[in-house]
Design an enzyme around this catalytic site. Structure first.
Site, PDB file in Angstrom:
ATOM      1  N   GLY A  36       0.843  -1.202   0.000  1.00 29.15           N
ATOM      2  CA  GLY A  36       0.000   0.000   0.000  1.00 29.15           C
ATOM      3  C   GLY A  36       0.870   1.240   0.000  1.00 29.15           C
ATOM      4  O   GLY A  36       2.100   1.162   0.123  1.00 29.15           O
ATOM      5  N   SER A  38       2.650   4.797   1.125  1.00 29.86           N
ATOM      6  CA  SER A  38       3.282   5.270   2.359  1.00 29.86           C
ATOM      7  C   SER A  38       2.232   5.969   3.207  1.00 29.86           C
ATOM      8  O   SER A  38       1.471   6.805   2.711  1.00 29.86           O
ATOM      9  CB  SER A  38       4.405   6.262   2.012  1.00 29.86           C
ATOM     10  N   LYS A  42       0.579   0.095   6.797  1.00 30.27           N
ATOM     11  CA  LYS A  42       1.110  -1.262   6.623  1.00 30.27           C
ATOM     12  C   LYS A  42       1.880  -1.747   7.849  1.00 30.27           C
ATOM     13  O   LYS A  42       1.624  -2.836   8.368  1.00 30.27           O
ATOM     14  CB  LYS A  42       2.026  -1.320   5.393  1.00 30.27           C
ATOM     15  N   SER A  43       2.838  -0.957   8.287  1.00 28.16           N
ATOM     16  CA  SER A  43       3.673  -1.365   9.426  1.00 28.16           C
ATOM     17  C   SER A  43       2.852  -1.478  10.702  1.00 28.16           C
ATOM     18  O   SER A  43       3.043  -2.405  11.500  1.00 28.16           O
ATOM     19  CB  SER A  43       4.819  -0.364   9.634  1.00 28.16           C
ATOM     20  N   SER A 110       6.093  -1.797  -2.069  1.00 36.40           N
ATOM     21  CA  SER A 110       6.153  -2.733  -3.208  1.00 36.40           C
ATOM     22  C   SER A 110       5.179  -2.297  -4.308  1.00 36.40           C
ATOM     23  O   SER A 110       4.174  -2.958  -4.533  1.00 36.40           O
ATOM     24  CB  SER A 110       5.881  -4.170  -2.763  1.00 36.40           C
TER      25      SER A 110
END
Length: 209
Positions: A36, A38, A42-43, A110
């Protein structure tokens, strides 16, 4: 032409197999590939899912994009070719974790579908679970925790995904999480529900086949 010496490298099979390691861990191993923009979360989601897996006593590990660039991929930039190499390396590392019987969670932008598909091709069918952390660009910019979008808009950061570089949305991800609409608890629950339905969280003898 193959690089010098490559033709003489032979794969050495291990005595302890992936199935042995999975049986010992008590669950199947896989890659949870969080992709996805920035700022999409995600993290945050990967770490929240791992915390739940850890509390359940499952073997897991998070590979985070920023963290990996501090070590393994510190020499890579953000141009298209370096981004591809970044993901190729992570795909290979994730494959090793799967072989080790670990549920590995990767949090990387990615941006290119071909790179994500390459990572998928490295493991067996059902072992690569693409989690699209979907979030509108405007919301990602509003969050802008790291101040990166502001710098990208000013031209201080080149090749920035969503601004000066493309992001190719997943076409058929296994899981879609809309981080601007769902709470972190709802998102974690969605990922865990998929893992349970797919039979990842337990080991059954049929996996030896």
């Amino acid at each position: 032409m193959a690089k010098e010496g490559v033709a003489h490298i032979v794969w050495h099979p291990t005595t302890v197999t992936k199935a042995d390691r999975q049986r010992r861990a008590g669950h199947k191993s896989c890659v949870l590939w969080f992709t996805g923009l920035s700022g999409a979360g995600k993290s945050t989601l990967a770490n929240a899912v791992e915390q739940e897996l850890h509390q359940r006593g499952l073997a897991s590990y998070v590979l985070d994009g920023d963290n990996i660039r501090h070590g393994l991929n510190k020499g890579l930039g953000f141009g298209e070719e370096d981004r591809k190499e970044n993901i190729r390396r992570i795909g290979e590392v994730a494959k090793l974790f799967v072989d080790a019987g670990v549920i590995v969670l990767t949090a990387f932008i990615s941006p290119y579908r071909s790179d994500r598909e390459l990572a998928r091709s490295l493991v067996e069918a059902g072992e690569f679970i693409e989690v699209y952390v979907k979030c509108p660009l405007e919301e990602c910019e509003r969050r802008d925790v790291k101040g990166l979008y502001e710098k990208a808009r000013r031209g201080e950061i080149g090749q920035f995904t969503g601004i000066s570089a493309p992001y190719e949305e997943p076409l058929q991800p296994e899981i879609v999480v809309e981080s601007s609409e769902q709470t972190i608890e709802e998102s974690v629950a969605a990922v865990l529900a998929y893992l349970e339905q797919a039979g990842i969280l337990t080991y059954e003898k049929k996996h030896d086949a």
